[in-house]
Design an enzyme around this catalytic site. Structure first.
Site, PDB file in Angstrom:
ATOM      1  N   LYS A 105      10.412  67.615 -21.924  1.00 50.80           N
ATOM      2  CA  LYS A 105       9.797  67.348 -23.194  1.00 50.80           C
ATOM      3  C   LYS A 105       8.177  67.647 -23.283  1.00 50.80           C
ATOM      4  O   LYS A 105       7.677  67.613 -22.058  1.00 50.80           O
ATOM      5  CB  LYS A 105       9.698  65.966 -23.490  1.00 50.80           C
ATOM      6  CG  LYS A 105      10.824  65.556 -24.655  1.00 50.80           C
ATOM      7  CD  LYS A 105      10.889  64.419 -25.449  1.00 50.80           C
ATOM      8  CE  LYS A 105      11.264  63.229 -24.272  1.00 50.80           C
ATOM      9  NZ  LYS A 105      12.196  63.353 -23.308  1.00 50.80           N
ATOM     10  N   SER A 116       8.165  62.387 -11.967  1.00 42.39           N
ATOM     11  CA  SER A 116       9.239  62.030 -12.112  1.00 42.39           C
ATOM     12  C   SER A 116      10.195  62.204 -10.818  1.00 42.39           C
ATOM     13  O   SER A 116       9.908  63.306  -9.943  1.00 42.39           O
ATOM     14  CB  SER A 116      10.032  62.334 -13.048  1.00 42.39           C
ATOM     15  OG  SER A 116      11.471  62.096 -13.148  1.00 42.39           O
ATOM     16  N   ALA A 117      10.752  61.236 -10.149  1.00 40.02           N
ATOM     17  CA  ALA A 117      11.505  61.310  -9.124  1.00 40.02           C
ATOM     18  C   ALA A 117      12.638  62.234  -9.256  1.00 40.02           C
ATOM     19  O   ALA A 117      13.362  62.937  -8.422  1.00 40.02           O
ATOM     20  CB  ALA A 117      12.296  59.859  -8.614  1.00 40.02           C
ATOM     21  N   ASP A 118      12.925  62.814 -10.759  1.00 32.83           N
ATOM     22  CA  ASP A 118      13.977  63.663 -10.980  1.00 32.83           C
ATOM     23  C   ASP A 118      13.838  64.875 -10.193  1.00 32.83           C
ATOM     24  O   ASP A 118      14.787  65.553  -9.656  1.00 32.83           O
ATOM     25  CB  ASP A 118      14.047  63.921 -12.407  1.00 32.83           C
ATOM     26  CG  ASP A 118      14.356  62.897 -13.412  1.00 32.83           C
ATOM     27  OD1 ASP A 118      15.026  61.836 -12.721  1.00 32.83           O
ATOM     28  OD2 ASP A 118      14.450  62.998 -14.413  1.00 32.83           O
ATOM     29  N   LYS A 166      16.318  50.285 -16.000  1.00 33.64           N
ATOM     30  CA  LYS A 166      16.257  51.780 -15.837  1.00 33.64           C
ATOM     31  C   LYS A 166      16.154  51.701 -14.407  1.00 33.64           C
ATOM     32  O   LYS A 166      15.221  51.406 -13.868  1.00 33.64           O
ATOM     33  CB  LYS A 166      15.098  52.082 -16.481  1.00 33.64           C
ATOM     34  CG  LYS A 166      15.147  53.835 -16.280  1.00 33.64           C
ATOM     35  CD  LYS A 166      13.832  54.056 -17.099  1.00 33.64           C
ATOM     36  CE  LYS A 166      13.397  55.708 -16.542  1.00 33.64           C
ATOM     37  NZ  LYS A 166      11.972  55.860 -17.223  1.00 33.64           N
ATOM     38  N   ASP A 184       1.831  60.285 -11.497  1.00 35.02           N
ATOM     39  CA  ASP A 184       3.123  60.250 -12.199  1.00 35.02           C
ATOM     40  C   ASP A 184       3.977  61.402 -12.418  1.00 35.02           C
ATOM     41  O   ASP A 184       3.929  62.153 -13.194  1.00 35.02           O
ATOM     42  CB  ASP A 184       3.128  59.574 -14.041  1.00 35.02           C
ATOM     43  CG  ASP A 184       4.274  59.160 -14.362  1.00 35.02           C
ATOM     44  OD1 ASP A 184       5.294  59.351 -13.756  1.00 35.02           O
ATOM     45  OD2 ASP A 184       4.123  58.374 -15.114  1.00 35.02           O
ATOM     46  N   GLU A 220      24.682  60.827 -17.660  1.00 38.57           N
ATOM     47  CA  GLU A 220      23.953  59.848 -17.229  1.00 38.57           C
ATOM     48  C   GLU A 220      23.791  58.765 -18.386  1.00 38.57           C
ATOM     49  O   GLU A 220      24.319  58.863 -19.300  1.00 38.57           O
ATOM     50  CB  GLU A 220      22.386  60.343 -17.082  1.00 38.57           C
ATOM     51  CG  GLU A 220      21.624  60.846 -18.459  1.00 38.57           C
ATOM     52  CD  GLU A 220      20.085  60.762 -18.274  1.00 38.57           C
ATOM     53  OE1 GLU A 220      19.645  59.758 -17.907  1.00 38.57           O
ATOM     54  OE2 GLU A 220      19.336  61.805 -18.490  1.00 38.57           O
TER      55      GLU A 220
HETATM   56  N1  PSU Z   1      14.129  62.783 -21.003  1.00 38.47           N
HETATM   57  C1  PSU Z   1      14.638  62.766 -21.977  1.00 38.47           C
HETATM   58  N2  PSU Z   1      15.470  61.366 -22.649  1.00 38.47           N
HETATM   59  C2  PSU Z   1      15.576  60.603 -21.494  1.00 38.47           C
HETATM   60  C3  PSU Z   1      15.083  60.722 -20.360  1.00 38.47           C
HETATM   61  C4  PSU Z   1      14.064  62.017 -20.013  1.00 38.47           C
HETATM   62  O1  PSU Z   1      14.451  63.451 -23.172  1.00 38.47           O
HETATM   63  O2  PSU Z   1      16.195  59.695 -21.769  1.00 38.47           O
HETATM   64  C5  PSU Z   1      15.181  59.784 -19.114  1.00 38.47           C
HETATM   65  C6  PSU Z   1      16.183  60.540 -18.117  1.00 38.47           C
HETATM   66  O3  PSU Z   1      17.083  59.590 -17.603  1.00 38.47           O
HETATM   67  C7  PSU Z   1      15.339  60.845 -16.993  1.00 38.47           C
HETATM   68  C8  PSU Z   1      14.338  59.729 -17.045  1.00 38.47           C
HETATM   69  O4  PSU Z   1      15.726  60.930 -15.803  1.00 38.47           O
HETATM   70  O5  PSU Z   1      14.009  59.669 -18.260  1.00 38.47           O
HETATM   71  C9  PSU Z   1      12.840  60.217 -16.518  1.00 38.47           C
HETATM   72  O6  PSU Z   1      12.141  59.086 -16.398  1.00 38.47           O
HETATM   73  P1  PSU Z   1      10.835  58.758 -15.616  1.00 38.47           P
HETATM   74  O7  PSU Z   1       9.892  59.715 -16.221  1.00 38.47           O
HETATM   75  O8  PSU Z   1      10.539  57.590 -15.723  1.00 38.47           O
HETATM   76  O9  PSU Z   1      11.024  59.507 -14.322  1.00 38.47           O
HETATM   77 MN    MN Z   2       7.101  58.420 -13.899  1.00 40.29          MN
END
Ligand code: PSU
Ligand code: MN
Length: 295
Positions: free
Chosen positions: A157, A138-140, A84, A136, A24
């Site tokens: 994390k 994540s879409a992940d 992003k 909140d 990524e």
């Molecule tokens: N966790 C990390 N480093 C990162 C990310 C997550 O330790 O850089 C990044 C990844 O690209 C992950 C994104 O998909 O943050 C998640 O962001 P959000 O929480 O806004 O969905």
């Molecule tokens: Mn988010």
């Protein structure tokens, strides 16, 4: 959907059923400071090659999703102030000709469209602390639940609500498999208080579990022991980082980058080393699994 630009080397490997590993770009543009990000990007590609697979770093450049980047393109990702882009942003970014880095969610989706089955990264996004109020999440999580790609990461994390994240992964039927561990890793730390339902001992087993499953899979690999962060330092940075979010009223997609930045500056590089080494280790495991899948 905007047609993909697949690098020649990646396209050739896929056509011949040779191993390819997706990487990524958000960890490069929003997770690591320049110029360290470029050193890490190059090292990740080298590690994949040395394990016998072809690296495919993914990003959107001038409205076109790229699967595999040239050196010049990698330099752009590591130096320009990119957007992003999560999965929902891809349509707008492509239609409007913008450039952006892809998160786990968008990288996984694009990798799948290109025919790549394995993706190595740092940490997965998850359920944030306070999600009961902020929603909140994540879409992940949604994308790994619906896309047949194996994602290798070091857990999530501790800035996230790990217990809630694991519950969502269970509800969404995402297999969580420990790579030589019984504990769910906490990114900078090798272990959290949470266990994993399954464990494998090598890449061959990991590949077999993925191949036998119904959809995707999360293979969790702890940070190498020599680079694990001291727990007192970790807990202090975490408390400070969370307070910073409140003080500055940080929300949405800025939450993860702001926390990461705090860790990196306040730890004087200790967290950067941990971050680099854990991604390298994950990408190495991802390449080994990709090789096994092509046997
Ligand atoms: N966790 C990390 N480093 C990162 C990310 C997550 O330790 O850089 C990044 C990844 O690209 C992950 C994104 O998909 O943050 C998640 O962001 P959000 O929480 O806004 O969905
Ligand atoms: Mn988010």
């Amino acid at each position: 959907m905007t047609p993909l630009h697949i690098a020649e080397e990646v396209g050739a490997a896929l056509a011949e059923n040779r191993p390819v590993v997706a990487l990524e770009s958000t960890i490069l543009s929003h997770g690591l400071p320049a110029p360290r990000n470029l050193t890490v990007a190059a090292r990740l590609e080298r590690v994949v090659r040395e394990a016998g697979a072809v690296p495919a770093t993914i990003a959107v450049l001038d409205g076109v999703p790229h699967i595999g980047l040239t050196t010049a393109e990698l330099e752009r990702v590591c130096s320009e102030d990119l957007l992003k882009l999560s999965l929902r942003d891809l349509g707008a970014a492509c239609a409007l000709g913008r450039s952006g880095a892809t998160t786990v969610a968008s990288t996984t989706a694009l990798a799948h469209r290109a025919g790549i089955r394995v993706f190595g990264t740092g940490g997965l996004g998850g359920v944030h602390r306070g999600a009961r109020e902020t929603w909140d999440v994540s879409a992940d999580l949604d994308v790994v639940a619906t896309t047949p790609v194996l994602v290798v990461c070091s857990g999530v994390k501790s800035i996230l609500d790990m217990g809630a994240t694991l519950e969502v992964l269970e509800t969404r039927s995402v297999p969580v498999v420990g790579y030589r561990t019984d504990r769910f890793p906490a990114f900078y730390r090798r272990e959290s208080e949470f266990g994993v339902p399954w464990r494998v001992e090598d890449a061959e087993q990991a590949a077999a579990v993925f191949a036998a499953g119904e959809r995707g899979m999360l293979l969790v690999n702890p940070v190498p022991a020599a680079f694990e962060m001291d727990s007192a330092l970790h807990d202090r940075l975490l408390a400070e980082g969370l307070q910073k979010l409140v003080d500055r009223n940080v929300r949405g997609k800025d939450v993860t980058p702001v926390l990461l930045e705090h860790f990196h500056t306040a730890s004087e590089g200790v967290s950067l080393d941990a971050n680099e080494e854990l991604v390298v280790s994950n990408v190495q495991v991802a390449a080994e699994v990709a090789v096994e899948l092509c046997r």
